[in-house]
Scaffold this active site. Sequence first.
Site, PDB file in Angstrom:
ATOM      1  N   TYR A 145      33.604  38.232  14.673  1.00 45.22           N
ATOM      2  CA  TYR A 145      32.939  38.732  13.465  1.00 45.22           C
ATOM      3  C   TYR A 145      33.412  40.138  13.112  1.00 45.22           C
ATOM      4  O   TYR A 145      33.497  40.492  11.951  1.00 45.22           O
ATOM      5  CB  TYR A 145      31.413  38.790  13.679  1.00 45.22           C
ATOM      6  N   LYS A 194      34.096  29.479  26.214  1.00 44.37           N
ATOM      7  CA  LYS A 194      35.209  28.561  25.931  1.00 44.37           C
ATOM      8  C   LYS A 194      36.411  29.036  26.745  1.00 44.37           C
ATOM      9  O   LYS A 194      37.494  29.312  26.217  1.00 44.37           O
ATOM     10  CB  LYS A 194      35.483  28.550  24.410  1.00 44.37           C
ATOM     11  N   ASP A 226      31.566  23.528  23.788  1.00 45.68           N
ATOM     12  CA  ASP A 226      31.563  22.178  23.201  1.00 45.68           C
ATOM     13  C   ASP A 226      30.624  21.270  23.987  1.00 45.68           C
ATOM     14  O   ASP A 226      29.852  20.493  23.430  1.00 45.68           O
ATOM     15  CB  ASP A 226      32.983  21.596  23.092  1.00 45.68           C
ATOM     16  N   ASP A 251      26.214  31.854  16.876  1.00 42.45           N
ATOM     17  CA  ASP A 251      25.857  31.534  15.488  1.00 42.45           C
ATOM     18  C   ASP A 251      25.716  30.019  15.340  1.00 42.45           C
ATOM     19  O   ASP A 251      24.732  29.515  14.784  1.00 42.45           O
ATOM     20  CB  ASP A 251      26.938  32.067  14.544  1.00 42.45           C
ATOM     21  N   ASP A 255      22.028  27.497  15.231  1.00 39.50           N
ATOM     22  CA  ASP A 255      21.703  26.612  14.101  1.00 39.50           C
ATOM     23  C   ASP A 255      21.479  25.182  14.604  1.00 39.50           C
ATOM     24  O   ASP A 255      20.590  24.474  14.129  1.00 39.50           O
ATOM     25  CB  ASP A 255      22.835  26.592  13.062  1.00 39.50           C
TER      26      ASP A 255
HETATM   27  C1  IPM Z   1      23.064  34.241  11.051  1.00 37.93           C
HETATM   28  C2  IPM Z   1      23.820  34.054   9.753  1.00 37.93           C
HETATM   29  C3  IPM Z   1      24.825  35.179   9.608  1.00 37.93           C
HETATM   30  C4  IPM Z   1      25.764  35.122  10.799  1.00 37.93           C
HETATM   31  C5  IPM Z   1      25.625  35.168   8.302  1.00 37.93           C
HETATM   32  C6  IPM Z   1      24.735  35.076   7.096  1.00 37.93           C
HETATM   33  C7  IPM Z   1      26.553  36.332   8.214  1.00 37.93           C
HETATM   34  O1  IPM Z   1      24.433  32.794   9.708  1.00 37.93           O
HETATM   35  O2  IPM Z   1      22.418  35.293  11.196  1.00 37.93           O
HETATM   36  O3  IPM Z   1      23.124  33.358  11.893  1.00 37.93           O
HETATM   37  O4  IPM Z   1      26.755  34.378  10.762  1.00 37.93           O
HETATM   38  O5  IPM Z   1      25.506  35.828  11.766  1.00 37.93           O
HETATM   39 MN    MN Z   2      23.976  31.561  11.385  1.00 34.80          MN
END
Ligand code: IPM
Ligand code: MN
Length: 365
Positions: A145, A194, A226, A251, A255
């Site tokens: 990032y 990884k 993975d 990240d 999710d």
């Molecule tokens: C998160 C979001 C952010 C990230 C984006 C919006 C930059 O997806 O906080 O998980 O990738 O960190």
């Molecule tokens: Mn995210």
Amino acid sequence: MKKHIAVLEGDGIGPEIMAEALKVLEVVTRKYNHDITTEKAPFGASAYFEFGASFPEKTKEICDNADAIMKGPVGLAVEDMKKIPLEERPEKAAILPLRARYNTYANYRPVILPKELADFSPLRPEIIGEGLDILMIRELVGGIYFGDKVEGVHTDDTYSHDNCAYSRAEVEQIARIAFKEAMLHRKHLVNVHKANVLATSRFWNSIVDEVHKEFPEVTLDSVLVDNAAYQLVKNPTQFNGVMLLENMQGDIITDQAGGVLGSLGLMPSACVGKDKGYVEPAHGSAPDIAGKNIANPYSMIGSVALMFDKLFGCKKEANSIWAALFNVFAKGFRTQELAGKSTPKEKILSTTAFGDMVVEYIEQN
Ligand code: IPM
Ligand code: MN
């Protein structure tokens, strides 16, 4: 305790879920006799359209002068985002700069699903088993990032790169946080990596192993990212305890955890630095449901609990918020996205009704 909090409502459902979080902050402040003041400031895509910057200078000043920051989700629908020049888009001009400004290296993303609420998950109840109780800790200010970038479309159009880099100090500090949390949380740490491909992962793992020596009571497992993605769906309870992830892998896996829980609306988070931190839901601004009073405010309210716990060191306050959140669900109430075929209509709560029930529980308990 006296604190001043900057409030960045953000875009989409941001203002709606923030309003509920502020109601909860207010009742907790009153109940526990704190002196907490708040100050709103523009941030995100709406700030760009109104003030010409996603993270306006005035907002930076307000954040600098605050003890902590409550941030809502930011961003708009794809067509609207395209109207903002790349350099000013909220991810690049607001979120990452906010993280860098306060060096919020530790991102706490709890993944909690008591077994009684197994029906939230798209996974079968026997997979949820005893329930999920994972604290995902994501490194937040390093890796790909924040590495050096070359972007073809802005230069010669033939080449791009994103560099993934980690220093020893960066890995050591997040590993130490993860082991400390693991000591408080089942003494089980799963390190995600990884290392079969990435030099940064091999480096990361060697440092995690070194830090492990300071915490011999913690059992440490290492798993390829993975495989972690696969296992998180196949057998998620094996991860109950703490998981440590680098920025990009964290990240994605966090999710996925939202998917396992059944909604990203169940994913609050805290982003903690040495001197300051902020809290935010782990999800986006859901522009498709904005303004309808149907968004689940759990993630933003849970973020208030994390603010008390991880930023202010106030466990009682945090626990009373968690208890209230789970009590609403335990009584059979659901927000719209969590309602199933068998959920009676009168049990489906609006954003504001959910917030009201949380407040009421805190007041009465
Ligand atoms: C998160 C979001 C952010 C990230 C984006 C919006 C930059 O997806 O906080 O998980 O990738 O960190
Ligand atoms: Mn995210």
